[in-house]
Design an enzyme around this catalytic site. Structure first.
Site, PDB file in Angstrom:
ATOM      1  N   CYS A 411       0.812  -1.216   0.000  1.00 20.45           N
ATOM      2  CA  CYS A 411       0.000   0.000   0.000  1.00 20.45           C
ATOM      3  C   CYS A 411       0.849   1.271   0.000  1.00 20.45           C
ATOM      4  O   CYS A 411       0.447   2.292  -0.577  1.00 20.45           O
ATOM      5  CB  CYS A 411      -0.948  -0.004   1.191  1.00 20.45           C
ATOM      6  SG  CYS A 411      -0.122  -0.080   2.803  1.00 20.45           S
ATOM      7  N   HIS A 455      -2.686   0.714   6.753  1.00 20.18           N
ATOM      8  CA  HIS A 455      -2.974   0.858   5.327  1.00 20.18           C
ATOM      9  C   HIS A 455      -2.791   2.314   4.921  1.00 20.18           C
ATOM     10  O   HIS A 455      -2.909   3.227   5.760  1.00 20.18           O
ATOM     11  CB  HIS A 455      -4.407   0.405   5.047  1.00 20.18           C
ATOM     12  CG  HIS A 455      -4.697   0.178   3.598  1.00 20.18           C
ATOM     13  ND1 HIS A 455      -3.916  -0.599   2.776  1.00 20.18           N
ATOM     14  CD2 HIS A 455      -5.704   0.645   2.807  1.00 20.18           C
ATOM     15  CE1 HIS A 455      -4.414  -0.619   1.574  1.00 20.18           C
ATOM     16  NE2 HIS A 455      -5.508   0.139   1.543  1.00 20.18           N
ATOM     17  N   ASP A 471      -8.764   3.805  -3.274  1.00 14.94           N
ATOM     18  CA  ASP A 471      -7.778   2.860  -2.742  1.00 14.94           C
ATOM     19  C   ASP A 471      -7.168   2.083  -3.900  1.00 14.94           C
ATOM     20  O   ASP A 471      -7.730   1.091  -4.359  1.00 14.94           O
ATOM     21  CB  ASP A 471      -8.442   1.902  -1.757  1.00 14.94           C
ATOM     22  CG  ASP A 471      -7.422   1.026  -1.041  1.00 14.94           C
ATOM     23  OD1 ASP A 471      -6.222   1.124  -1.373  1.00 14.94           O
ATOM     24  OD2 ASP A 471      -7.824   0.248  -0.153  1.00 14.94           O
TER      25      ASP A 471
END
Length: 658
Positions: A411, A455, A471
């Site tokens: 991420c 994250h 995302d």
């Protein structure tokens, strides 16, 4: 002969107990220190114990060991003072303390010094595991002191069962006083002084994101927070726990904007549903908190900045609980201030030329349709990219390397490169850090979010909508958000005759975390507010500090008096023969024939025999007196058995006959 030589030497049994106590006391402290440092201390303790078993370790070698310990602490923690640095120094001293273990006085000194270690561990962790290990060390220390006393007097050690009963009695008589102090000692809403922070960095969210910084966090499965929802829990795609928002980029590191920290949060139009929940946040030594995206208001002692980042007024040095309400945004700052727009488009010169060239091409293809550029980037990621933690550290052009060379990462890489790409296309964008997902605990019904659930995602500013969550990692690895390792392990064993090892481990881990949460609620969260409400079930709404002190003094006096009586009674009746004789006396006292305090055993037996002829007490009292006072050699076991079996003869006392 000098004083040291006159002291009794240690026998192997007493030395073994002292070393065992030291190991048990050191264990809870080592479990809270960095793994490498704890391994060095454990190895050093074993080596010193082996070297000093037969002879004293020479002074030069002891100095060398001390220097080695100090170097190891500096290597792992640096020169910064802190709670963990002090605990590491204590552990180092305890690890080499056995090098001076030669006499009984040395052993007592080692036992007393060792008991500092488990209680120092409470400065780093207040969990039930630390408490149980500390209690084991205390019990072993008391048994060790009994062994040393036996060695000093030259008496044979008593059986282990008897020694454990004695230690249990000591702990039992001290328990009421300890509980009274825990419940009634007045607690302050805030501490009088600050708790020193830890010198070694704690894994957790920070206000920066640099290449490789998140690797330790992504592999840490310890709890970060626990969440209890008042109603239905949000869907997996809504379980984003918002933390620091990073806007400034220098080509390598993302940081927060100082202007956003000081500004008030802008109005936000929210959409249904709304979630009402309580977060139990583990200590991180930092101020940054997280909340379900987006929080509607800041709880007491916290604040919301212009990025809707929740920040505590004080460092989170202990477990904290926060009640929050959140809702998904419908329109988030649709009118972007020019200064913030400039910052959200800022890119340093001379970095990532391939990414910027691609962004300009996409802008020419899409025209003014920003949403089309976002969709095109997500489609590209979903088609060509993969998720992995095994990536090299990037060079100068990190976004270029990720997007065109590696096409794999986690991420941190996806969010950073995506925001650079969006900014290159003229779309305001920023990185948002926090946690995603969470696992529902089947025993407690709450959600556990671990540090490895950390994250990073992106927010892009779109016309009429404002800041919109995107995302890019979810485009390539949806299970990273919507599926967890625990879910897969549970499903893998659901259809067979029994659960596999992974599912059993998951059940055990969830049960352990449920116990830890209950411990947090009953013990660690017992604060001044709950203390003031302690007697509410009895109709007392609030206890003032003066009342608490009065109750504590009362209970302390009662506890001390009970302790003194029990200890004195135990000392008086340590002799099993005397205990049996007193029990016999109590049997006759129920009939009104008990022995007077000034009455000798023989006189009392004669009086009972006159009242109840044929009782047999005269012969029994004679055997008791000869054995206890005259030192007569008789079968003690037989006498004890007869005293236990003797019962008063039924009938009417002679003094009551007509």
């Amino acid at each position: 002969m000098n004083g040291a030589a006159a002291l009794p030497p240690l026998n192997p049994a007493a030395r073994g107990w002292a070393l065992l106590t030291t190991a048990l006391a050191l264990l809870p402290l080592l479990l809270q220190l960095p793994t490498t440092l704890a391994g060095v201390f454990a190895a050093m303790a074993l080596m010193v114990a082996a070297l000093s078993w037969r002879r004293r370790v020479p002074l030069p070698l002891r100095l060398l060991l001390v220097a080695t310990m100090l170097v190891a602490i500096y290597w792992q923690m640096g020169a910064s003072p802190g709670r963990d640095t002090g605990c590491a120094l204590l552990a180092a001293m305890l690890a080499i303390k056995s090098s001076e273990l030669r006499t009984l006085r040395d052993a007592r000194s080692l036992l007393g010094f060792a008991l500092f270690a488990p209680f120092a561990a409470f400065l780093l962790d207040q969990g039930p595991g630390t408490l149980l290990l500390a209690l084991a060390a205390v019990v072993c220390a008391l048994l060790g002191l009994q062994r040393l006393a036996d060695a000093e007097t030259g008496t044979a050690p008593r059986p282990a069962a008897f020694q454990l009963r004695m230690v249990g009695r000591l702990l039992a008589v001290a328990l009421p006083l300890a509980l009274s102090a825990f419940w009634l000692l007045p607690r302050l809403p805030t501490p009088l002084w600050g708790i020193p922070q830890r010198a070694a960095g704690q894994p957790g969210l920070s206000d920066t994101m640099a290449p490789g910084q998140w690797l330790d966090l992504m592999t840490d499965d310890s709890p970060a927070l626990r969440v209890q929802f008042a109603g239905a829990a949000p869907a997996p795609e809504q379980r984003y726990w918002r933390g620091p928002v990073l806007t400034r980029f220098d080509g390598r590191t993302w940081t927060r904007l100082e202007s956003q920290r000081r500004a008030a949060p802008p109005p936000v139009a929210t959409a249904p549903p709304q979630w009402d929940y309580q977060i139990e946040y583990e200590p991180t030594e930092r101020r940054e908190l997280v909340a379900l995206d987006l929080p509607l208001a800041a709880p007491d002692e916290t604040g919301l900045d212009a990025d809707y980042t929740l920040v505590s007024a004080r460092p989170l040095t202990a477990l904290t609980r926060w009640h929050l309400r959140s809702a998904p945004p419908a329109r988030f700052q649709p009118d972007l201030p020019p200064a913030l727009r400039e910052q959200a488009l800022q890119l340093p010169a001379g970095f990532n030329p391939r990414t910027l060239a691609l962004a300009r091409q996409w802008r020419r293809d899409a025209g003014t349709d920003d949403a089309a550029i976002v969709r095109r980037a997500l489609q590209w990621i979903g088609r060509d990219f993969s998720y992995t933690l095994s990536t090299p550290l990037p060079g100068r052009h990190g976004a270029d390397e990720f997007l065109f060379d590696w096409k794999a990462g986690f991420c941190e890489h996806f969010s950073s490169a995506f925001v650079v790409l969006m900014r290159g296309a003229g779309i305001p964008a920023r990185v948002v850090t926090g946690y995603a997902g969470g696992t529902r605990n089947r025993y407690g019904g709450y959600w556990l979010v671990r540090r490895m659930d950390a994250h990073a995602w992106a927010e892009v500013w779109l016309p009429q909508r404002g800041w919109t969550r995107v995302d890019p990692t979810a485009a390539v690895a949806p299970e990273r958000i919507r599926d967890t390792l625990e879910d897969r392990l549970a499903r893998s064993g659901a259809g067979g005759a029994g659960l596999d090892i992974g599912a059993r481990w998951l059940q055990l881990a969830q049960a352990g975390d449920w116990l830890r949460r209950n411990w947090n609620g009953m013990v660690l969260s017992f604060d001044a507010r709950r203390q003031q409400q302690l007697l509410r079930p009895f109709g007392i709404e609030r206890l003032e500090p003066a009342q608490l002190i009065g109750l504590l003094a009362t209970f302390a006096l009662i506890a001390v008096a009970a302790m003194a009586w029990l200890l004195a009674r135990g000392e008086r009746e340590r002799d099993p023969l005397l205990r049996a004789w007193h029990r016999l006396d109590r049997r006759y006292a129920r009939l009104g024939l008990g022995r007077h305090p000034h009455e000798p055993a023989g006189s009392w037996a004669a009086r009972v025999e006159a009242a109840r002829p044929g009782s047999g007490l005269v012969l029994l009292s004679q055997r008791f007196s000869e054995t206890r006072y005259a030192g007569a050699s008789s079968d003690l076991a037989s006498l004890l058995r007869d005293l236990h079996r003797h019962r008063p003869q039924p009938g009417v006392p002679t003094g009551a006959r007509t």
